[in-house]
Write a protein that holds these residues in place. Sequence first.
Motif, short mmCIF file in Angstrom:
data_model
loop_
_atom_site.label_atom_id
_atom_site.label_comp_id
_atom_site.label_asym_id
_atom_site.label_seq_id
_atom_site.Cartn_x
_atom_site.Cartn_y
_atom_site.Cartn_z
N HIS A 129 0.66 -3.52 -5.67
CA HIS A 129 1.90 -4.16 -6.15
C HIS A 129 1.57 -5.57 -6.64
O HIS A 129 0.82 -6.30 -6.00
N GLY A 130 2.11 -5.91 -7.78
CA GLY A 130 1.87 -7.23 -8.34
C GLY A 130 0.41 -7.47 -8.66
O GLY A 130 -0.07 -8.61 -8.59
N GLY A 131 -0.33 -6.41 -8.99
CA GLY A 131 -1.74 -6.55 -9.34
C GLY A 131 -2.66 -6.68 -8.13
O GLY A 131 -3.85 -6.94 -8.30
N ARG A 161 -3.77 4.61 -7.73
CA ARG A 161 -2.97 3.46 -7.31
C ARG A 161 -1.50 3.75 -7.57
O ARG A 161 -1.13 4.21 -8.64
N LEU A 162 -0.67 3.44 -6.57
CA LEU A 162 0.78 3.66 -6.69
C LEU A 162 1.51 2.48 -6.07
O LEU A 162 1.01 1.84 -5.13
N ASP A 163 2.70 2.17 -6.58
CA ASP A 163 3.47 1.07 -6.02
C ASP A 163 4.69 1.56 -5.25
O ASP A 163 5.66 0.82 -5.07
N ASP A 164 4.61 2.80 -4.77
CA ASP A 164 5.73 3.38 -4.02
C ASP A 164 5.15 4.19 -2.86
O ASP A 164 4.31 5.08 -3.07
N LEU A 165 5.60 3.89 -1.63
CA LEU A 165 5.04 4.56 -0.46
C LEU A 165 5.32 6.06 -0.44
O LEU A 165 4.47 6.86 -0.03
N GLN A 166 6.52 6.45 -0.86
CA GLN A 166 6.83 7.88 -0.85
C GLN A 166 5.92 8.64 -1.82
O GLN A 166 5.49 9.76 -1.54
#
Length: 301
Positions: free
Chosen positions: A196-198, A222-227
């Motif tokens: 998240h945010g690089g 890489r993902l910015d969402d836990l689900q």
Amino acid sequence: MSDRLNGVVTFVHAVEAGSFALAAERMHLSRSAVGKTIARLEQRLGVRLFQRTTRRQSLTDAGHAYYERCVRALAELDAGAAMLDAGQREPSGRLRVSAPVLFGRQCVAPLLTPLLHAWPRLGIDLSFNDRPVDLVAEGFDLAIRIGPLADTPNLAARRLGSQHMAICAAPAYLAERGTPASVAQMAGHAGIVYSHGGRDSVWRVRDGDGLVREVERNIRLRLDDLQAIVDAAVAGAGLAWLPCWLVTPYVQRGELVLVMDAERVVGHDIHAIWPATPYLPPRTRVAIDALAAGLPAQLGK
């Protein structure tokens, strides 16, 4: 004690007004009454607080020092009265709360929504955002933060618990690639990383010798969402570093297997933060108390 406070408020008004006459006007007293009160205060203290001439009045050195102490003491008394008043009042008005997206949905909202039944005059605006909000600039009363807190002097904080973490993977992935038993053995495994945010999340593990080490990963996704990370792990995309409150149901159903549990994986503290004030408004106080009481049971291990 009451004798020691006599004249203090009048003295502070006289200093801040710049003259006995203006202080008398603001306090709805006569000028002579203000003058007599100051004279009695000086007599009791045994020092001269003001230098008086026919044209002006000014503080003596002793008066300056005494004024500074009086202002601080009166501010403390006001804060104490406000605190008591807040404790007796029913929580009311709108409480604006910011929380991380999935944690907010699953852990924060279920603890805060019952407050609406307990306090009919209370309203809650709950915003889910993984970005650390600026509470003052964006008008939030309360925010939930996971991880180390920045040193921000205008904010107050209360620790609510610890987010326990685990490293897990799908049974099929482990059957094909093997189950790593140490930090060194994880290096060759595919990693599904929250970013998240690089910035990529860092996985820290207590290795067999008890020392905390950072896990080197072959980052495939890489993902910015836990689900989305959970879904990818269930699909066999690799190892995932996830909070126990989220991963436990998947482990219980056999969709994921714990590679390292919370005893070895280093977690993060969870805090409530709010703009620092002399006292907490009742609506903020009941929300923090509800989270502090309920979150530990939800976080589990």
